[in-house]
Structures are given as structure tokens and as C-alpha cells.
Design a protein around this motif. Sequence first.
Motif, PDB file in Angstrom:
ATOM      1  N   ASP A  94      32.144  35.159  46.156  1.00 43.91           N
ATOM      2  CA  ASP A  94      30.745  35.589  46.019  1.00 43.91           C
ATOM      3  C   ASP A  94      30.425  36.876  46.659  1.00 43.91           C
ATOM      4  OD1 ASP A  94      30.668  33.763  44.040  1.00 43.91           O
ATOM      5  OD2 ASP A  94      29.572  32.229  45.141  1.00 43.91           O
TER       6      ASP A  94
ATOM      7  N   GLU B 299      36.704  37.670  38.497  1.00 45.04           N
ATOM      8  CA  GLU B 299      35.504  36.718  37.984  1.00 45.04           C
ATOM      9  C   GLU B 299      34.509  37.728  37.398  1.00 45.04           C
ATOM     10  OE1 GLU B 299      33.398  33.531  37.427  1.00 45.04           O
ATOM     11  OE2 GLU B 299      35.306  33.658  38.052  1.00 45.04           O
TER      12      GLU B 299
ATOM     13  N   LYS C 260      35.415  38.114  33.878  1.00 48.37           N
ATOM     14  CA  LYS C 260      34.972  37.039  33.175  1.00 48.37           C
ATOM     15  C   LYS C 260      33.580  36.893  32.502  1.00 48.37           C
ATOM     16  CE  LYS C 260      35.529  31.974  33.557  1.00 48.37           C
ATOM     17  NZ  LYS C 260      35.903  30.789  34.254  1.00 48.37           N
ATOM     18  N   ARG C 261      32.709  37.307  33.689  1.00 47.17           N
ATOM     19  CA  ARG C 261      31.345  37.142  33.514  1.00 47.17           C
ATOM     20  C   ARG C 261      30.617  38.477  32.835  1.00 47.17           C
ATOM     21  NH1 ARG C 261      28.539  34.658  39.142  1.00 47.17           N
ATOM     22  NH2 ARG C 261      30.259  33.313  39.419  1.00 47.17           N
ATOM     23  N   LYS C 262      31.489  39.398  32.359  1.00 43.10           N
ATOM     24  CA  LYS C 262      31.006  40.596  31.783  1.00 43.10           C
ATOM     25  C   LYS C 262      30.190  41.561  32.572  1.00 43.10           C
ATOM     26  CE  LYS C 262      31.982  38.292  27.219  1.00 43.10           C
ATOM     27  NZ  LYS C 262      33.247  38.800  26.993  1.00 43.10           N
TER      28      LYS C 262
ATOM     29  N   LEU D 202      24.708  40.044  40.235  1.00 40.77           N
ATOM     30  CA  LEU D 202      24.796  38.639  40.044  1.00 40.77           C
ATOM     31  C   LEU D 202      23.801  37.937  39.857  1.00 40.77           C
ATOM     32  CD1 LEU D 202      27.716  38.215  42.784  1.00 40.77           C
ATOM     33  CD2 LEU D 202      27.887  38.034  40.314  1.00 40.77           C
TER      34      LEU D 202
END
Length: 249
Positions: free
Chosen positions: A180, A221, A224-226, A248
Motif C-alpha cells: 500500500d 495492483e 487491477k484497480r484501474k 487510493l
Amino acid sequence: MVEMNFKVEAFEGPLDLLLHLIGQLEVDIYDIPMAEITDQYMEFVHTMQEMELDVASEYLVMAATLLAIKSKMLLPKQELEIDYDTLEEEEDPRDALVEKLMEYKRFKEAAKELKEKEAERSFYFSKPPMDLAEYDDGTKVAELDVSLNDMLSAFNKMLRRKKLNKPLHTRITTQEISIDDRMNSVLGKLHQQTNHRLRFDELFEEQTKEQLVVTFLALLELMKRKLVEVEQSASFADLYVQGKGEELS
């Protein structure tokens, strides 16, 4: 002696003529019968002179060379006591000539092959590029799709490059960082750019392999979260990471 008819314009030089004579007599180029070849060559030169044609100097130089080789081969060999411990193979007077003939033959065959390719290419027709500006409606050309394999390939290349550039002596310290945190770091770097865009390897400034892997996983990641896109303008071109200006959640 075999009677031969010559066409002067068929030969591009003395070496070309010699290859023709060797082919007509059907003899081995590595074992040239100098008497026959020299006689045939001199007949050709005399024919040119009788026809009152200008004989190029290179033909006359070759004629002198052939006569010299022929004379050497006709000289009787001296009988000497043979010391088998120091015996060396006697040099053949024809060696230099054979070497020149083989080199010329290779170039002649290469020229023939290129000529054939030129003739084959002559059957293809092309046209100059057209101006297609009138068909441009301003639509942006879509970037090539970047697969996971493309990403892994780019990552592996970067690892190899960093390994080669790694200093011989370095001090390694352990620093744990979460995915993160790294995702926020990547987005922060992208947001600092005017167009929110960076080259793929510019995101990997860390020096340890563990940090590089965490950054790569963070990038996957984000994709994946665009929140980011990875683009490639052409096959084998550099990858670029494009941020969408979002944070985020």
C-alpha cells in the motif's frame, strides 16, 4: 590441341578468360595444366592483335605471368641429397594464380546471385507514400495492449540491467515497506509529472531486489484497480505508466 573460338566482349578480364579456358578443357583448377592453358591464352591474345584490337595491359601482364609459371614448371629439378628431418613441401608456382582465380570465382558467383535477385526484384512495383492527412479525423490511435508477459519481460530486463550496474561493494540495510505504501509512492511520482506519465523503469529507483519486487507488485495492483494504465506505442518499444489522477480509496 582443342580448337576454341573466342568472343572478346564475353570476358571481363584475364581471370575471367582463364576460368573460361579451364572450364572448356575440363581440368581441375587446383591442378592447372600450364602448357595447354598458356597456349590457349596466348592464342586469344594473338587473335586480338590480328584483329587490330587494343589489348588491355592486364591481359599482357597475365600472359607474362603464365609464361613465367610455365617456364618454372619446365625447368628440370636439381637432384640434391634429401634431409628428411628438414624436408619441406616445395612451393607450387601455380599457387598464387590459383588463389587469385578462386577469389575471382567467388566474387563472380556472388555477383551472379545479386544479379538474379535484382531481376527478381524488378517484378515488384511500389508506389510513393500517399498523403493521408485528409482522412485524419483526429481520433487518437489506440495504444497496444500490454500483457502480463510484457510487464514481466520489462521487469526482468530492468533487473538484469541493475545487476550489471550494481557496485562491487555496497552496504545493504533491511527496510520493510508495504505494498500500500509503495502504491502511494508510485501514484505520487506520477502526479508530480505534468502529464502523469513516466517510463516503466523510472519507477524502479530502489537498489534492493526486495524493494523492486514490492514496487512491481504495487504497480500490478494499481493496474487491477484501474488507477494506472501501462502503454506501449509499438512492439518492443518502452513501456510507459500513465496515471489517471486518482488517489487510493
